[in-house]
Design a protein around this motif. Structure first.
Motif, PDB file in Angstrom:
ATOM      1  N   VAL A  39       0.861  -1.186   0.000  1.00  0.00           N
ATOM      2  CA  VAL A  39       0.000   0.000   0.000  1.00  0.00           C
ATOM      3  C   VAL A  39       0.898   1.237   0.000  1.00  0.00           C
ATOM      4  O   VAL A  39       1.866   1.306   0.767  1.00  0.00           O
ATOM      5  N   THR A  40       0.583   2.197  -0.852  1.00  0.00           N
ATOM      6  CA  THR A  40       1.364   3.438  -0.897  1.00  0.00           C
ATOM      7  C   THR A  40       0.600   4.548  -0.190  1.00  0.00           C
ATOM      8  O   THR A  40      -0.447   4.990  -0.652  1.00  0.00           O
ATOM      9  N   VAL A  41       1.128   4.971   0.955  1.00  0.00           N
ATOM     10  CA  VAL A  41       0.607   6.129   1.667  1.00  0.00           C
ATOM     11  C   VAL A  41       1.293   7.385   1.135  1.00  0.00           C
ATOM     12  O   VAL A  41       0.718   8.468   1.115  1.00  0.00           O
ATOM     13  N   GLY A  42       2.541   7.232   0.694  1.00  0.00           N
ATOM     14  CA  GLY A  42       3.196   8.300  -0.034  1.00  0.00           C
ATOM     15  C   GLY A  42       2.435   8.558  -1.318  1.00  0.00           C
ATOM     16  O   GLY A  42       1.710   7.691  -1.827  1.00  0.00           O
ATOM     17  N   LEU A  43       2.623   9.740  -1.893  1.00  0.00           N
ATOM     18  CA  LEU A  43       1.733  10.182  -2.960  1.00  0.00           C
ATOM     19  C   LEU A  43       2.120   9.754  -4.362  1.00  0.00           C
ATOM     20  O   LEU A  43       1.337   9.951  -5.295  1.00  0.00           O
ATOM     21  N   LEU A  44       3.313   9.169  -4.534  1.00  0.00           N
ATOM     22  CA  LEU A  44       3.680   8.811  -5.904  1.00  0.00           C
ATOM     23  C   LEU A  44       4.526   7.544  -6.031  1.00  0.00           C
ATOM     24  O   LEU A  44       5.042   7.242  -7.104  1.00  0.00           O
ATOM     25  N   GLU A  45       4.627   6.769  -4.949  1.00  0.00           N
ATOM     26  CA  GLU A  45       5.440   5.559  -5.001  1.00  0.00           C
ATOM     27  C   GLU A  45       4.884   4.478  -5.920  1.00  0.00           C
ATOM     28  O   GLU A  45       5.598   3.561  -6.331  1.00  0.00           O
ATOM     29  N   GLN A  46       3.589   4.586  -6.280  1.00  0.00           N
ATOM     30  CA  GLN A  46       3.015   3.578  -7.165  1.00  0.00           C
ATOM     31  C   GLN A  46       3.745   3.501  -8.498  1.00  0.00           C
ATOM     32  O   GLN A  46       3.851   2.426  -9.102  1.00  0.00           O
ATOM     33  N   ASP A  47       4.273   4.637  -8.981  1.00  0.00           N
ATOM     34  CA  ASP A  47       4.971   4.612 -10.263  1.00  0.00           C
ATOM     35  C   ASP A  47       6.248   3.795 -10.186  1.00  0.00           C
ATOM     36  O   ASP A  47       6.575   3.049 -11.119  1.00  0.00           O
ATOM     37  N   SER A  48       6.975   3.924  -9.097  1.00  0.00           N
ATOM     38  CA  SER A  48       8.196   3.130  -8.942  1.00  0.00           C
ATOM     39  C   SER A  48       7.862   1.648  -8.851  1.00  0.00           C
ATOM     40  O   SER A  48       8.557   0.807  -9.438  1.00  0.00           O
ATOM     41  N   LEU A  49       6.795   1.322  -8.130  1.00  0.00           N
ATOM     42  CA  LEU A  49       6.378  -0.081  -8.049  1.00  0.00           C
ATOM     43  C   LEU A  49       6.002  -0.623  -9.421  1.00  0.00           C
ATOM     44  O   LEU A  49       6.435  -1.710  -9.821  1.00  0.00           O
ATOM     45  N   LEU A  50       5.204   0.137 -10.165  1.00  0.00           N
ATOM     46  CA  LEU A  50       4.788  -0.307 -11.491  1.00  0.00           C
ATOM     47  C   LEU A  50       5.976  -0.471 -12.417  1.00  0.00           C
ATOM     48  O   LEU A  50       6.037  -1.417 -13.212  1.00  0.00           O
ATOM     49  N   ALA A  51       6.921   0.443 -12.333  1.00  0.00           N
ATOM     50  CA  ALA A  51       8.109   0.355 -13.173  1.00  0.00           C
ATOM     51  C   ALA A  51       8.905  -0.909 -12.868  1.00  0.00           C
ATOM     52  O   ALA A  51       9.607  -1.444 -13.736  1.00  0.00           O
TER      53      ALA A  51
ATOM     54  N   GLU B 116      -0.001   3.951 -17.354  1.00  0.00           N
ATOM     55  CA  GLU B 116      -1.060   2.986 -17.681  1.00  0.00           C
ATOM     56  C   GLU B 116      -0.516   1.695 -18.274  1.00  0.00           C
ATOM     57  O   GLU B 116      -0.971   0.598 -17.946  1.00  0.00           O
ATOM     58  N   ALA B 117       0.438   1.808 -19.176  1.00  0.00           N
ATOM     59  CA  ALA B 117       0.932   0.615 -19.876  1.00  0.00           C
ATOM     60  C   ALA B 117       1.552  -0.389 -18.905  1.00  0.00           C
ATOM     61  O   ALA B 117       1.542  -1.598 -19.168  1.00  0.00           O
ATOM     62  N   LYS B 118       2.086   0.099 -17.796  1.00  0.00           N
ATOM     63  CA  LYS B 118       2.730  -0.791 -16.825  1.00  0.00           C
ATOM     64  C   LYS B 118       1.715  -1.570 -15.983  1.00  0.00           C
ATOM     65  O   LYS B 118       2.074  -2.561 -15.349  1.00  0.00           O
ATOM     66  N   LEU B 119       0.460  -1.112 -15.988  1.00  0.00           N
ATOM     67  CA  LEU B 119      -0.567  -1.807 -15.222  1.00  0.00           C
ATOM     68  C   LEU B 119      -0.913  -3.137 -15.866  1.00  0.00           C
ATOM     69  O   LEU B 119      -1.229  -4.120 -15.173  1.00  0.00           O
ATOM     70  N   GLY B 120      -0.836  -3.186 -17.200  1.00  0.00           N
ATOM     71  CA  GLY B 120      -1.166  -4.421 -17.901  1.00  0.00           C
ATOM     72  C   GLY B 120      -2.605  -4.814 -17.654  1.00  0.00           C
ATOM     73  O   GLY B 120      -3.496  -3.979 -17.614  1.00  0.00           O
ATOM     74  N   GLY B 121      -2.839  -6.089 -17.432  1.00  0.00           N
ATOM     75  CA  GLY B 121      -4.197  -6.569 -17.178  1.00  0.00           C
ATOM     76  C   GLY B 121      -4.507  -6.726 -15.711  1.00  0.00           C
ATOM     77  O   GLY B 121      -5.552  -7.298 -15.354  1.00  0.00           O
ATOM     78  N   ALA B 122      -3.647  -6.225 -14.837  1.00  0.00           N
ATOM     79  CA  ALA B 122      -3.853  -6.384 -13.400  1.00  0.00           C
ATOM     80  C   ALA B 122      -4.988  -5.499 -12.898  1.00  0.00           C
ATOM     81  O   ALA B 122      -5.311  -4.473 -13.501  1.00  0.00           O
ATOM     82  N   ALA B 123      -5.583  -5.900 -11.802  1.00  0.00           N
ATOM     83  CA  ALA B 123      -6.634  -5.100 -11.178  1.00  0.00           C
ATOM     84  C   ALA B 123      -6.053  -3.789 -10.684  1.00  0.00           C
ATOM     85  O   ALA B 123      -4.922  -3.731 -10.194  1.00  0.00           O
ATOM     86  N   ARG B 124      -6.818  -2.720 -10.819  1.00  0.00           N
ATOM     87  CA  ARG B 124      -6.356  -1.427 -10.340  1.00  0.00           C
ATOM     88  C   ARG B 124      -6.327  -1.419  -8.810  1.00  0.00           C
ATOM     89  O   ARG B 124      -7.137  -2.071  -8.159  1.00  0.00           O
TER      90      ARG B 124
END
Length: 339
Positions: A58-70, A94-102
């Motif tokens: 879980v990302t409580v920080g505001l932009l760590e999701q991009d690093s995870l997706l990368a 978006e492209a890094k999400l692939g078919g995974a659930a948001r």
């Protein structure tokens, strides 16, 4: 101004109590990462040990999701602070999400982490690197799962994108991959500097019309972006705004805005320009008279990406912003700096 308001008010403490929506399926780290654990990361409130490769982040920080997706990991929960993108995933990612659930979106309204919603996601790692987490909030989150707070070396919301990427990589057992991602983007910056030697030595600044003239400081990622392209910040900038990511300045200090280029984040370009040019002091500055202003309309991907500087958004920012910066400093006031 929602993005800026959220950023200014985001350190207010609080928690949510609304039951969460359906939990996304976990996205595990690769099995090859298991050898990296346990791993310990230092931060503002001590050290956090992550015992095994996390599967529910879980990302409580505001932009760590991009690093995870990368790094090939989809978090189960993200914290949204502006943009209202589905899953808090920007179009550049978006492209890094692939078919995974948001991811489940945790709204950040300036009242602090939504503890109950976070706990319901059953995380095994909570990331709060780009945040203003208080010690009390950190301690509450740590009772839910290992939590990595913001680093003590930087002001709150001041951690550079490189450090976000590397620390996320270490936390999920993909440190080498994170280093490689950082190098790729830094190489792109080097390419842009080589293409635009005119940026070197120019002064530059990012600002917005929030309760007057709000300018960002040297520790804010937006101005670090300009620095990475070769621009320099105005002298005595931090002395004028204090030890903050940004602050309002009075009309008496509008000299700080008379830079080689100034990038304005505005809700509406026409209205923003009208407001600024209606100020006789500001309008008399050379940066205005020589056409060196760049306007970014909030709520659009080019503007949002500049506020959301990450290993994934930066290539998009360079594609969209650099040509406008070049037009602003080309020495011809007639050159248009519009998108």
């Amino acid at each position: 101004m929602l993005a800026l308001v959220a950023l200014v008010l985001i350190t207010i403490v609080g928690c949510g109590s609304t039951p969460p929506a359906a939990t996304p399926a976990p996205q595990a780290s690769s099995s090859g990462a298991s050898a990296a654990f346990p791993v310990t990361l230092p931060h503002k409130y001590g050290d956090t040990t992550i015992p095994a490769a996390p599967e529910r982040v879980v990302t409580v920080g505001l932009l760590e999701q991009d690093s995870l997706l990368a790094l090939g990991i989809v978090p189960v929960g993200t914290t949204e602070w502006f943009g209202e993108y589905p899953g808090a995933i920007g179009p550049w990612a978006e492209a890094k999400l692939g078919g995974a659930a948001r991811p489940q979106v945790l709204k950040d309204t300036g009242s602090g982490p939504q503890f109950e919603k976070i706990a319901a996601l059953n995380p095994d790692l909570i990331l709060a690197l780009y945040s203003g987490l208080t010690k009390e909030q950190y301690e509450t989150l740590s009772k839910i799962a290992p939590t990595v707070a913001q680093p003590k070396e930087y002001i709150d919301y001041g951690i550079p994108w490189q450090e976000v990427t590397k620390r996320v990589g270490t936390a999920v057992g993909k440190a080498a991959e994170a280093e490689s991602l950082v190098k790729q983007v830094e190489d792109r910056f080097a390419e842009e500097r080589a293409k635009h030697p005119e940026f070197a030595g120019q002064t530059g600044l990012m600002a917005t019309l929030y309760e007057g003239y709000f300018i960002f400081g040297s520790q804010d990622p937006r101005n670090r972006l300009l620095g990475s392209l070769g621009f320099q910040l105005p002298a005595n900038l931090d002395q004028a705004i204090g030890d903050k990511f940004g602050a309002n300045i009075s009309r008496e200090r509008l000299d700080l805005l008379d830079t080689g280029v100034i990038v304005w984040s505005v809700t509406d370009v026409a209205k923003g320009e009208e407001t600024l040019h209606g100020d006789t002091v500001y309008k008399a500055l050379d940066v205005v008279k020589q056409g060196r202003e760049v306007y970014l309309p909030e709520g659009t991907p080019p503007s949002d990406a500049v506020a959301f500087l990450t290993v994934l958004s930066l290539p998009y920012v360079l594609d969209t912003l650099v040509p406008r910066l070049a037009a602003a400093v080309d020495g011809d006031p007639a050159t248009k700096t519009t998108s």
